[in-house]
Design a protein around this motif. Structure first.
Motif, mmCIF file in Angstrom:
data_model
loop_
_atom_site.group_PDB
_atom_site.id
_atom_site.type_symbol
_atom_site.label_atom_id
_atom_site.label_comp_id
_atom_site.label_asym_id
_atom_site.label_seq_id
_atom_site.Cartn_x
_atom_site.Cartn_y
_atom_site.Cartn_z
ATOM 1 N N PRO A 1 33.726 -2.542 3.037
ATOM 2 C CA PRO A 1 35.126 -2.931 3.206
ATOM 3 C C PRO A 1 35.697 -2.481 4.548
ATOM 4 C CG PRO A 1 34.948 -1.037 1.745
ATOM 5 C CD PRO A 1 33.551 -1.479 2.040
ATOM 6 N N ALA A 2 36.590 -3.294 5.073
ATOM 7 C CA ALA A 2 37.294 -2.929 6.304
ATOM 8 C C ALA A 2 38.342 -1.869 5.990
ATOM 9 C CB ALA A 2 37.945 -4.162 6.913
ATOM 10 N N ASP A 3 38.821 -1.202 7.032
ATOM 11 C CA ASP A 3 39.860 -0.195 6.845
ATOM 12 C C ASP A 3 41.152 -0.815 6.322
ATOM 13 O OD1 ASP A 3 38.125 1.740 7.787
ATOM 14 O OD2 ASP A 3 38.815 1.554 9.871
ATOM 15 N N ASP A 4 41.448 -2.039 6.777
ATOM 16 C CA ASP A 4 42.647 -2.747 6.363
ATOM 17 C C ASP A 4 42.381 -3.462 5.032
ATOM 18 O OD1 ASP A 4 44.879 -4.294 6.005
ATOM 19 O OD2 ASP A 4 44.721 -5.378 7.911
ATOM 20 N N PRO A 5 43.083 -3.116 3.954
ATOM 21 C CA PRO A 5 42.843 -3.766 2.666
ATOM 22 C C PRO A 5 43.166 -5.262 2.670
ATOM 23 C CG PRO A 5 44.808 -2.378 2.568
ATOM 24 C CD PRO A 5 44.138 -2.086 3.873
ATOM 25 N N LYS A 6 43.953 -5.726 3.665
ATOM 26 C CA LYS A 6 44.276 -7.151 3.764
ATOM 27 C C LYS A 6 43.349 -7.890 4.729
ATOM 28 C CE LYS A 6 49.190 -6.514 2.715
ATOM 29 N NZ LYS A 6 50.582 -6.753 3.192
ATOM 30 N N ALA A 7 42.278 -7.243 5.157
ATOM 31 C CA ALA A 7 41.355 -7.852 6.121
ATOM 32 C C ALA A 7 40.635 -9.049 5.500
ATOM 33 C CB ALA A 7 40.335 -6.816 6.581
ATOM 34 N N PRO A 8 40.264 -10.023 6.329
ATOM 35 C CA PRO A 8 39.442 -11.129 5.813
ATOM 36 C C PRO A 8 38.074 -10.612 5.387
ATOM 37 C CG PRO A 8 39.544 -11.202 8.204
ATOM 38 C CD PRO A 8 40.521 -10.145 7.771
ATOM 39 N N ALA A 9 37.455 -11.305 4.442
ATOM 40 C CA ALA A 9 36.139 -10.907 3.930
ATOM 41 C C ALA A 9 35.148 -12.031 4.197
ATOM 42 C CB ALA A 9 36.212 -10.603 2.441
ATOM 43 N N VAL A 10 33.917 -11.656 4.512
ATOM 44 C CA VAL A 10 32.888 -12.649 4.819
ATOM 45 C C VAL A 10 31.638 -12.372 4.004
ATOM 46 C CG1 VAL A 10 32.015 -11.323 6.817
ATOM 47 C CG2 VAL A 10 31.590 -13.789 6.681
ATOM 48 N N LEU A 11 31.039 -13.432 3.493
ATOM 49 C CA LEU A 11 29.740 -13.341 2.824
ATOM 50 C C LEU A 11 28.661 -13.553 3.868
ATOM 51 C CD1 LEU A 11 27.852 -13.199 0.374
ATOM 52 C CD2 LEU A 11 28.212 -15.662 0.060
ATOM 53 N N TYR A 12 27.782 -12.571 4.026
ATOM 54 C CA TYR A 12 26.706 -12.615 5.027
ATOM 55 C C TYR A 12 25.415 -13.067 4.355
ATOM 56 C CZ TYR A 12 23.404 -11.117 8.619
ATOM 57 O OH TYR A 12 22.406 -11.092 9.568
ATOM 58 N N LEU A 13 24.845 -14.181 4.845
ATOM 59 C CA LEU A 13 23.609 -14.740 4.307
ATOM 60 C C LEU A 13 22.541 -14.707 5.399
ATOM 61 C CD1 LEU A 13 25.268 -17.749 2.471
ATOM 62 C CD2 LEU A 13 24.344 -15.677 1.401
ATOM 63 N N HIS A 14 21.514 -13.903 5.190
ATOM 64 C CA HIS A 14 20.508 -13.713 6.237
ATOM 65 C C HIS A 14 19.415 -14.791 6.186
ATOM 66 C CE1 HIS A 14 17.315 -12.070 3.624
ATOM 67 N NE2 HIS A 14 18.168 -11.200 3.112
ATOM 68 N N GLY A 15 18.564 -14.768 7.191
ATOM 69 C CA GLY A 15 17.481 -15.728 7.293
ATOM 70 C C GLY A 15 16.196 -15.215 6.682
ATOM 71 N N ALA A 16 15.081 -15.749 7.163
ATOM 72 C CA ALA A 16 13.768 -15.411 6.622
ATOM 73 C C ALA A 16 13.288 -14.054 7.139
ATOM 74 C CB ALA A 16 12.764 -16.497 7.002
ATOM 75 N N ARG A 17 12.278 -13.580 6.520
ATOM 76 C CA ARG A 17 11.483 -12.416 6.901
ATOM 77 C C ARG A 17 12.114 -11.075 6.575
ATOM 78 N NH1 ARG A 17 8.339 -11.379 12.697
ATOM 79 N NH2 ARG A 17 6.835 -9.881 11.835
ATOM 80 N N TRP A 18 13.223 -10.718 7.246
ATOM 81 C CA TRP A 18 13.751 -9.362 7.113
ATOM 82 C C TRP A 18 14.784 -9.272 6.009
ATOM 83 C CZ3 TRP A 18 10.556 -6.411 9.426
ATOM 84 C CH2 TRP A 18 9.950 -6.807 10.621
ATOM 85 N N ASN A 19 14.748 -8.160 5.276
ATOM 86 C CA ASN A 19 15.758 -7.919 4.251
ATOM 87 C C ASN A 19 16.998 -7.288 4.900
ATOM 88 O OD1 ASN A 19 15.269 -5.071 4.470
ATOM 89 N ND2 ASN A 19 13.537 -5.264 3.068
ATOM 90 N N LEU A 20 17.914 -6.788 4.078
ATOM 91 C CA LEU A 20 19.176 -6.261 4.597
ATOM 92 C C LEU A 20 18.987 -5.147 5.616
ATOM 93 C CD1 LEU A 20 21.482 -6.174 1.420
ATOM 94 C CD2 LEU A 20 21.643 -7.704 3.398
ATOM 95 N N THR A 21 17.939 -4.357 5.473
ATOM 96 C CA THR A 21 17.737 -3.261 6.423
ATOM 97 C C THR A 21 17.464 -3.767 7.832
ATOM 98 O OG1 THR A 21 15.347 -3.078 5.982
ATOM 99 C CG2 THR A 21 16.837 -1.793 4.578
ATOM 100 N N GLY A 22 17.018 -5.004 7.955
ATOM 101 C CA GLY A 22 16.806 -5.588 9.276
ATOM 102 C C GLY A 22 17.994 -6.367 9.796
ATOM 103 N N GLN A 23 19.078 -6.413 9.010
ATOM 104 C CA GLN A 23 20.260 -7.208 9.364
ATOM 105 C C GLN A 23 21.459 -6.364 9.775
ATOM 106 O OE1 GLN A 23 19.821 -10.583 9.135
ATOM 107 N NE2 GLN A 23 17.774 -10.243 8.295
#
Length: 302
Positions: free
Chosen positions: A87-109
């Motif tokens: 979460p952003a520091d601002d509770p009214k901040a916009p939120a984004v869903l991050y969808l990664h590509g092939a090969r690397w999992n979240l640790t590579g993103q």
């Protein structure tokens, strides 16, 4: 009479040949389908190229990231998709869903997730089933679409205002993001403020042809389609398409075609000198300007 006998014999011979071929084909069907199943399996392995474990450059999860499992139905069973919520520091901040590509999992993103967070977004990022800590073995086009939709429901719970919700997809994740956006737009009510697609492609067949032989009818052979160019034509929300001009894996012409096919408000951002993975970093200022022009956002300054 002689002609009739000859014709009859020929017809009988032709029928026997066809019957033999039919029987051979019938008996070969299990082998044929087994071979097709193996080909589909190999195709998915080559497409997703899942690397197990943590990326070598990963040095730990930043403070403030909350890890959680999201349930997803898999037939009669329930599997789980691993997620990071930052979460952003601002509770009214916009939120984004991050969808990664092939090969690397979240640790590579993490470097791109960090950049989106630095822009001022709250970020929900997921590993599709088969990646990282998520359940499942080998992803497919169908399962990654399902996982993205489950993740979107989770994002909507965290940010209930549709005008503050965004979708971001990188590379193969761009095609997944486009599928999600077209699915949401078909539902009728506006559910997101905008779609951001970086370093992506038109269809899987198109990118495969660019790496092999252009005249091969790969669209008829590949089981995994990822037909993003047709789906983006159904997306009504504003679309930001970003691509590095020095991308050696996915040429920027694919993003230009996606941009042409998008029907609504849109912007194409070509990052000079950008590669497949660094356009957000070296084009951060251009990203901020695009957010303001297209979405009316004022990202946090660098």
């Amino acid at each position: 009479m002689l002609l009739s006998q000859v014709s009859t014999r020929r017809i009988a011979h032709w029928l026997r040949q066809r019957l033999r071929l039919f029987l051979v084909a019938l008996l070969s069907l299990p082998l044929f389908f087994a071979g097709c199943s193996q080909l589909v399996q190999k195709e998915r392995e080559l497409l997703f190229r899942v690397v197990p474990g943590e990326a070598s450059w990963y040095d730990g999860m930043p403070d403030g990231v909350v890890e959680a499992s999201l349930p997803v139905r898999a037939g009669k069973a329930t599997q789980h998709v691993n997620s990071w919520w930052w979460p952003a520091d601002d509770p009214k901040a916009p939120a984004v869903l991050y969808l990664h590509g092939a090969r690397w999992n979240l640790t590579g993103q993490l470097f791109r997730i960090q950049q989106l967070h630095d822009f001022g977004f709250s970020v929900l990022a997921i590993d599709y089933r088969g990646f990282g800590k998520s359940d499942g073995d080998l992803p497919s086009e169908e399962t990654v679409y399902e996982d993205a939709r489950v993740a979107w429901q989770a994002l909507a719970q965290r940010q209930p205002d549709p005008k503050r919700r965004f979708i971001y997809g990188h590379s193969l994740g761009g095609a997944i993001a486009i599928d999600l956006a077209s699915h949401l737009d078909r539902s009728g009510a506006a559910q997101a403020r905008g779609l951001i697609v970086e370093s992506s492609f038109t269809t899987l067949a198109d990118i495969a042809k660019s790496l092999s032989t252009p005249w091969l009818p790969l669209q008829l052979i590949l089981s995994q389609k990822f037909d993003a160019v047709d789906k983006i034509a159904q997306v009504g929300m504003p679309v930001l398409i970003v691509h590095g001009t020095d991308d050696r894996y996915v040429p920027s012409r694919f993003s230009e075609r996606l941009f042409e096919a998008a029907p609504g408000r849109k912007k194409l951002l070509l990052i000079e000198g950008g590669t497949h993975n660094n356009s957000m970093r070296i084009g951060a200022s251009a990203y901020r300007r695009a957010f303001a022009e297209l979405f009316g956002l004022n990202p946090r300054p660098a």
